[in-house]
Design a protein around this motif. Sequence first.
Motif, mmCIF file in Angstrom:
data_model
loop_
_atom_site.group_PDB
_atom_site.id
_atom_site.type_symbol
_atom_site.label_atom_id
_atom_site.label_comp_id
_atom_site.label_asym_id
_atom_site.label_seq_id
_atom_site.Cartn_x
_atom_site.Cartn_y
_atom_site.Cartn_z
ATOM 1 N N ALA A 146 0.833 -1.205 0.000
ATOM 2 C CA ALA A 146 0.000 0.000 0.000
ATOM 3 C C ALA A 146 0.868 1.255 0.000
ATOM 4 O O ALA A 146 0.552 2.244 -0.675
ATOM 5 C CB ALA A 146 -0.927 -0.014 1.211
ATOM 6 N N THR A 147 1.964 1.205 0.739
ATOM 7 C CA THR A 147 2.840 2.371 0.798
ATOM 8 C C THR A 147 3.440 2.655 -0.577
ATOM 9 O O THR A 147 3.493 3.805 -1.014
ATOM 10 C CB THR A 147 3.946 2.144 1.845
ATOM 11 N N GLY A 148 3.872 1.589 -1.255
ATOM 12 C CA GLY A 148 4.432 1.758 -2.601
ATOM 13 C C GLY A 148 3.397 2.300 -3.571
ATOM 14 O O GLY A 148 3.680 3.209 -4.360
ATOM 15 N N LEU A 149 2.163 1.748 -3.504
ATOM 16 C CA LEU A 149 1.092 2.229 -4.386
ATOM 17 C C LEU A 149 0.841 3.712 -4.147
ATOM 18 O O LEU A 149 0.726 4.507 -5.088
ATOM 19 C CB LEU A 149 -0.205 1.459 -4.104
ATOM 20 N N ALA A 150 0.765 4.077 -2.857
ATOM 21 C CA ALA A 150 0.494 5.472 -2.516
ATOM 22 C C ALA A 150 1.642 6.375 -2.978
ATOM 23 O O ALA A 150 1.418 7.480 -3.481
ATOM 24 C CB ALA A 150 0.264 5.611 -1.019
ATOM 25 N N ALA A 151 2.877 5.867 -2.814
ATOM 26 C CA ALA A 151 4.038 6.667 -3.236
ATOM 27 C C ALA A 151 3.987 6.904 -4.742
ATOM 28 O O ALA A 151 4.261 8.008 -5.215
ATOM 29 C CB ALA A 151 5.336 5.964 -2.843
ATOM 30 N N ASN A 152 3.601 5.876 -5.489
ATOM 31 C CA ASN A 152 3.492 6.040 -6.943
ATOM 32 C C ASN A 152 2.422 7.061 -7.315
ATOM 33 O O ASN A 152 2.516 7.723 -8.341
ATOM 34 C CB ASN A 152 3.178 4.708 -7.616
ATOM 35 N N LEU A 153 1.409 7.173 -6.447
ATOM 36 C CA LEU A 153 0.362 8.167 -6.719
ATOM 37 C C LEU A 153 0.812 9.565 -6.297
ATOM 38 O O LEU A 153 0.131 10.543 -6.570
ATOM 39 C CB LEU A 153 -0.905 7.804 -5.956
ATOM 40 N N GLY A 154 1.920 9.651 -5.577
ATOM 41 C CA GLY A 154 2.442 10.971 -5.229
ATOM 42 C C GLY A 154 2.649 11.221 -3.758
ATOM 43 O O GLY A 154 3.277 12.190 -3.374
ATOM 44 N N ASN A 155 2.128 10.369 -2.870
ATOM 45 C CA ASN A 155 2.343 10.611 -1.449
ATOM 46 C C ASN A 155 2.192 9.312 -0.658
ATOM 47 O O ASN A 155 1.093 8.801 -0.487
ATOM 48 C CB ASN A 155 1.339 11.654 -0.936
ATOM 49 N N ALA A 156 3.338 8.821 -0.159
ATOM 50 C CA ALA A 156 3.342 7.545 0.563
ATOM 51 C C ALA A 156 2.432 7.574 1.787
ATOM 52 O O ALA A 156 1.984 6.544 2.266
ATOM 53 C CB ALA A 156 4.766 7.191 0.977
ATOM 54 N N ARG A 157 2.150 8.780 2.276
ATOM 55 C CA ARG A 157 1.335 8.861 3.496
ATOM 56 C C ARG A 157 -0.130 8.546 3.244
ATOM 57 O O ARG A 157 -0.909 8.410 4.183
ATOM 58 C CB ARG A 157 1.498 10.237 4.133
ATOM 59 N N ALA A 158 -0.503 8.412 1.973
ATOM 60 C CA ALA A 158 -1.882 8.021 1.666
ATOM 61 C C ALA A 158 -2.055 6.500 1.694
ATOM 62 O O ALA A 158 -3.090 5.982 1.302
ATOM 63 C CB ALA A 158 -2.308 8.592 0.322
ATOM 64 N N ALA A 159 -1.046 5.773 2.214
ATOM 65 C CA ALA A 159 -1.141 4.304 2.274
ATOM 66 C C ALA A 159 -2.370 3.866 3.055
ATOM 67 O O ALA A 159 -3.012 2.871 2.719
ATOM 68 C CB ALA A 159 0.125 3.730 2.903
ATOM 69 N N ASN A 160 -2.715 4.621 4.099
ATOM 70 C CA ASN A 160 -3.885 4.225 4.886
ATOM 71 C C ASN A 160 -5.161 4.277 4.045
ATOM 72 O O ASN A 160 -6.058 3.461 4.203
ATOM 73 C CB ASN A 160 -4.003 5.066 6.174
ATOM 74 N N THR A 161 -5.243 5.221 3.120
ATOM 75 C CA THR A 161 -6.428 5.310 2.270
ATOM 76 C C THR A 161 -6.445 4.185 1.232
ATOM 77 O O THR A 161 -7.509 3.693 0.851
ATOM 78 C CB THR A 161 -6.502 6.695 1.593
ATOM 79 N N VAL A 162 -5.256 3.754 0.787
ATOM 80 C CA VAL A 162 -5.198 2.590 -0.104
ATOM 81 C C VAL A 162 -5.815 1.390 0.620
ATOM 82 O O VAL A 162 -6.627 0.643 0.064
ATOM 83 C CB VAL A 162 -3.737 2.289 -0.517
ATOM 84 N N LEU A 163 -5.470 1.229 1.898
ATOM 85 C CA LEU A 163 -6.015 0.115 2.671
ATOM 86 C C LEU A 163 -7.518 0.276 2.900
ATOM 87 O O LEU A 163 -8.256 -0.703 2.925
ATOM 88 C CB LEU A 163 -5.278 -0.009 4.004
ATOM 89 N N LEU A 164 -7.959 1.532 3.039
ATOM 90 C CA LEU A 164 -9.411 1.770 3.146
ATOM 91 C C LEU A 164 -10.102 1.262 1.877
ATOM 92 O O LEU A 164 -11.188 0.692 1.938
ATOM 93 C CB LEU A 164 -9.688 3.271 3.303
ATOM 94 N N GLY A 165 -9.463 1.485 0.736
ATOM 95 C CA GLY A 165 -10.005 0.998 -0.533
ATOM 96 C C GLY A 165 -10.154 -0.515 -0.500
ATOM 97 O O GLY A 165 -11.189 -1.074 -0.897
ATOM 98 N N ALA A 166 -9.114 -1.199 0.008
ATOM 99 C CA ALA A 166 -9.182 -2.659 0.112
ATOM 100 C C ALA A 166 -10.272 -3.073 1.095
ATOM 101 O O ALA A 166 -11.047 -3.996 0.842
ATOM 102 C CB ALA A 166 -7.820 -3.208 0.537
ATOM 103 N N LEU A 167 -10.350 -2.355 2.216
ATOM 104 C CA LEU A 167 -11.366 -2.661 3.231
ATOM 105 C C LEU A 167 -12.774 -2.520 2.665
ATOM 106 O O LEU A 167 -13.680 -3.292 2.992
ATOM 107 C CB LEU A 167 -11.169 -1.725 4.443
ATOM 108 N N SER A 168 -12.944 -1.531 1.783
ATOM 109 C CA SER A 168 -14.293 -1.260 1.264
ATOM 110 C C SER A 168 -14.856 -2.459 0.508
ATOM 111 O O SER A 168 -16.074 -2.631 0.429
ATOM 112 C CB SER A 168 -14.267 -0.019 0.354
ATOM 113 N N THR A 169 -13.972 -3.321 -0.013
ATOM 114 C CA THR A 169 -14.479 -4.480 -0.768
ATOM 115 C C THR A 169 -15.013 -5.553 0.160
ATOM 116 O O THR A 169 -15.715 -6.455 -0.264
ATOM 117 C CB THR A 169 -13.358 -5.095 -1.637
ATOM 118 N N ALA A 170 -14.659 -5.475 1.440
ATOM 119 C CA ALA A 170 -15.086 -6.510 2.383
ATOM 120 C C ALA A 170 -16.336 -6.114 3.160
ATOM 121 O O ALA A 170 -16.818 -6.870 3.987
ATOM 122 C CB ALA A 170 -13.943 -6.817 3.347
ATOM 123 N N LEU A 171 -16.842 -4.911 2.924
ATOM 124 C CA LEU A 171 -18.039 -4.438 3.643
ATOM 125 C C LEU A 171 -19.093 -3.992 2.625
ATOM 126 O O LEU A 171 -18.765 -3.682 1.484
ATOM 127 C CB LEU A 171 -17.669 -3.261 4.566
#
Lengths: 281, 296
Positions: free
Chosen positions: B142-167
């Motif tokens: 998630a950190t790498g994905l977020a870094a590629n999008l421009g800010n590694a600190r958005a890793a938590n939101t990448v995980l929110l995206g993954a979480l959204s598929t389980a709810l």
Amino acid sequence: MKDTKTETAASFDVNDYLRQDRMPHFLCPGCGHGIALRALLWAVHEQGIPKDRLAVVSGIGCSGRLSAYIDANTFHTTHGRPLTFATGLKLARPDLHVIVITGDGDCLAIGGNHLIHACRRNLDITCVMLNNEIYGMTGGQVSPMTAEGRFTTTTPEGNTEPNFDACALAAAAGASFVGREVTAQVLALKTLLGQAIAHEGFSFVEVLSDCTEIYGRKNDLGASPEMMLAKKSAMRPYAYRNTVDVPFRPNALRTGVLTRTDRPEYGAAWRAMAARIREEE
Amino acid sequence: MDKRNRTTNVLIVGVGGQGVIMVSKVLAQLCQEAGHDVKQSEVHGMAKRGGGVFSHVRFGPKVWSPTIPEGEVDILVALEWAEGLRWIRHLKPETGTFIADCQKIVPPFACRSRKRGAEPAYAPQTPEEIIDQVHAGYVMDATGLAANLGNARAANTVLLGALSTALDFPEAAWAQVIAATVPPKSVGINARAFTEGRAWALGGTKRIDVTASGLQKSRAEVHHPQVETVVEITADWCKGCDICVKSCPERCLRLNDQLKAELALPELCTGCQLCSWLCPDMAISVTNTPVQEAAS
Ligand SMILES: Cc1ncc(C[n+]2csc(CCOP(=O)(O)OP(=O)(O)O)c2C)c(N)n1
Ligand code: SF4
Ligand code: SF4
Ligand code: SF4
Ligand SMILES: [Mg+2]
């Protein structure tokens, strides 16, 4: 002078002194502690201290975390007690160059008593206090260095307590080398830290650092570059003392070497006593 | 039991500074807006920064206790790999879902030998071993994905995206709550991070993708009559604080659209090194080599 210049001076690459697998470090964008860390490693390099003979002891805080990034013998201790651990270490291993990294809260609030006694003993330790005027790590509580009127999480209406003059405190308690510098004057800072490391006896350096993310925001001090530069222009460099008839910024804090005295170093006296006892036995 | 009548338990874990609380805030807000009874409880602040942080979010028709009993966690979201492993026994054995960033934040105490290349005393389990033990599992960079999008600190939101598929909440509702929670200037990056994380997790219920990207460095050579100057900027370490940009006497640096420093006007750079001395993140290195040496 200590036998510090044991390695030939190659040009300084900070990466030689960093644990690469730990980088990037965890400090917020623009945090002054990062500038101080680089200056300290540069000074260590210039003093020619081999990494195996360098021991960095730190307390708890954003400042305390810096030891984790230094590729040397490092010791991340408990809040307020880095000087006590360092004292034990230096007495047991006088061959090590012991540098303490501490914060204003770590050093002067919970660790205040340890500081004055470390100054009094004058053991050969270099204490680098990163003063950002706040408890950075725990979310911005008031510290003994917070200036009057400043806003912190625990002084939402402005701080009503006066702050310490940490350098005056250390000098009065007996530190034999005391200095202060801002991060923006990075060459002067590096030189000062080098002098402190080379000094035989307890040396105390106050680095005026910036907690941009919390202190800066709460007090509307601008972005990181503005905060850093404002500190620089609020100081009175010691080097300017004779250059003008009218004192330069007479009411500003002075930077540079503030105190340097030639008191007996504690470790030597302690070892002499230990040797005497051993002989008598 | 009817899924709608029971409490759903989500445990979010990580280390201080990663944004565990933001994830749990978004989830709690979303559940509340969907009409659920919600209880959220967290432990943070007691940890030093870099120490463990966790947050319980429970929602359903009626939630009594704010903390999730051991073995009752439906979904465990880990922002840091070892923190995920620390809490994995809290997951429901038969039906639990494990979502983790493979990013490792090695605590200082795990570093017992400082020999170059020495293994730190960090959790040795591989993502494959862990995924085998859980009902559904996602291990992502998630950190790498977020870094590629421009800010590694958005890793938590990448995980929110993954979480959204389980709810069972609509995608638009997630997006709306995220936009209302994050600071206005980072709404864009967080929206992209969410979409990316969600798309990734929709690719399968047992997915591992830990391809971490190497250090990104930019390098500029400046030719002076007597010295060769090389300015190297490690983009992955730069936090966009602007100190180098504002301090460069020649004003030849700038922040690019990803808020990373770059040498925009190399021909003006004198090789004075001030930027490298002042960068709090050691992201800039400036080397000057005399021309004769450089030629030989
Ligand atoms: C015994 C103990 N008391 C309190 C704390 C919480 N604590 C952690 S860091 C800190 C203050 C740090 O402030 P400072 O030394 O100024 O460091 P900074 O983060 O500003 O660099 C406190 C109170 C603790 N870790 N241990
Ligand atoms: S909280 Fe303040 S002192 Fe700590 S890393 Fe952030 S800016 Fe620096
Ligand atoms: S080396 Fe000097 S002139 Fe070149 S980019 Fe850095 S600060 Fe500017
Ligand atoms: S000073 Fe360092 S961290 Fe700040 S913008 Fe420049 S390169 Fe990035
Ligand atoms: Mg502080």
